[in-house]
Design a protein around this motif. Structure first.
Motif, PDB file in Angstrom:
ATOM      1  N   TYR A 201       3.884   5.564   1.196  1.00  0.00           N
ATOM      2  CA  TYR A 201       2.760   4.661   1.434  1.00  0.00           C
ATOM      3  C   TYR A 201       2.299   4.098   0.096  1.00  0.00           C
ATOM      4  O   TYR A 201       2.568   4.667  -0.967  1.00  0.00           O
ATOM      5  N   LYS A 215      -7.271   0.170   0.301  1.00  0.00           N
ATOM      6  CA  LYS A 215      -6.204  -0.259   1.197  1.00  0.00           C
ATOM      7  C   LYS A 215      -5.059   0.733   1.136  1.00  0.00           C
ATOM      8  O   LYS A 215      -4.615   1.116   0.058  1.00  0.00           O
ATOM      9  N   LYS A 217      -1.204   1.193   2.975  1.00  0.00           N
ATOM     10  CA  LYS A 217      -0.227   0.567   3.861  1.00  0.00           C
ATOM     11  C   LYS A 217       1.122   1.247   3.711  1.00  0.00           C
ATOM     12  O   LYS A 217       1.398   1.923   2.712  1.00  0.00           O
ATOM     13  N   THR A 222       2.925  -2.680   6.865  1.00  0.00           N
ATOM     14  CA  THR A 222       1.966  -2.323   7.913  1.00  0.00           C
ATOM     15  C   THR A 222       0.746  -1.655   7.299  1.00  0.00           C
ATOM     16  O   THR A 222       0.860  -0.638   6.617  1.00  0.00           O
ATOM     17  N   VAL A 223      -0.437  -2.238   7.518  1.00  0.00           N
ATOM     18  CA  VAL A 223      -1.673  -1.709   6.942  1.00  0.00           C
ATOM     19  C   VAL A 223      -2.193  -0.562   7.810  1.00  0.00           C
ATOM     20  O   VAL A 223      -2.398  -0.721   9.017  1.00  0.00           O
ATOM     21  N   GLU A 226      -7.897  -0.625   5.726  1.00  0.00           N
ATOM     22  CA  GLU A 226      -8.396  -1.501   4.668  1.00  0.00           C
ATOM     23  C   GLU A 226      -9.885  -1.701   4.886  1.00  0.00           C
ATOM     24  O   GLU A 226     -10.311  -2.177   5.940  1.00  0.00           O
TER      25      GLU A 226
END
Length: 268
Positions: A201, A215, A217, A222-223, A226
């Motif tokens: 990540y 944040k 992701k 793909t988040v 956030e």
């Protein structure tokens, strides 16, 4: 004839790798590209099309941080020791491995930690950013904190915010909303997506305009979460003493948390 045979074998190997990657899920692809034998440079990361990742490939901007750990004090103590993050190595709790990645481990009882801590402190207006790519390979039963914005103000007893993997394996952000010098805290929690243990990540925290944007992701873009967060007025007396932390701070008692960083980039 020998050259032709070698060429044929090479083509077969490339085709097999292509079939393997295209048949895998995003998380399985994360594991494939984390293998150093398959990833030789940032130019090989077409699947991780992220400007920050490509710019900071195998860069570790850790000279502005020191490493702190409670590993040496024993399971039932939170007492910590601090070392230079760039000069200590080959420790059971802190090691730069053969791939050039940094690994941290913590003792398993609640409250133990091994973390990079920013040396300086500053206002949230100062415009600084911490970004890293990592994977958490061992998660305690009650979760583990993986990043914080803490504060060195007089009497501060808790971080302003922390990013953590909870017991339900969701990525969450917990923000202290009352005065941090109080004996107990009040909090606001933001809940994001599920983290799969051992998957890569990208986490970033940015200061800007008395706010912090957090944040997290996946490497496929793909988040997971956030949020842009502003401190409550309870923090007004501590407005110039914030700093970054990253590593593992255990919330459980059953296993030692472990994190491996593939890059860590700091911009102040």
């Amino acid at each position: 004839m020998k050259k032709l045979k070698n060429y044929s074998m090479l083509c077969t190997a490339i085709l097999s790798l292509f079939i393997l990657i295209t048949s895998c899920s995003n998380e399985e692809v994360d594991e494939i590209i984390s293998d150093e034998s398959l990833v030789d440079s940032k130019d090989d990361l077409e699947l991780d099309d992220d400007p920050e990742l490509k710019a900071a490939w195998k860069v570790f901007e850790i000279s502005d941080f020191y490493i702190e750990t409670s590993w040496l004090s024993g399971e039932n103590s939170r007492s910590t020791s601090s070392f230079s993050s760039t000069s200590i190595d080959n420790e059971s709790w802190y090691d730069k491995d053969s791939n050039g990645y940094y690994t941290m481990k913590s003792l398993k009882t609640d409250g133990n930690r091994s973390e990079w801590k920013e040396k300086n402190q500053s206002s949230l207006y100062s415009g600084k950013k911490m970004t890293y790519l990592a994977k958490v390979e061992s998660i305690p039963e009650n979760g583990v904190t993986i990043a914080q914005v803490h504060n060195r103000g007089n009497g501060v007893n808790r971080p302003w915010l922390r990013v953590y993997i909870d017991d339900d394996r969701k990525i969450k952000i917990k923000v202290t909303t009352n005065n941090p010098s109080n004996s107990s805290g009040t909090y606001k929690t933001f809940t994001g997506g599920t983290y799969s243990q051992g998957s890569n990540y990208i986490l970033s925290i940015t200061y800007l305009g008395n706010k912090a944007t957090v944040k997290v992701k996946k490497t496929n873009g793909t988040v997971l979460i956030e949020e842009t967060i502003t401190p409550t007025s309870s923090w007004n007396n501590y407005s110039n003493t914030y700093y970054f932390k990253a590593g593992v701070y255990t919330e459980g008692d059953d296993k030692q948390p472990k994190i491996t960083f593939r890059y860590f980039y700091f911009d102040d």
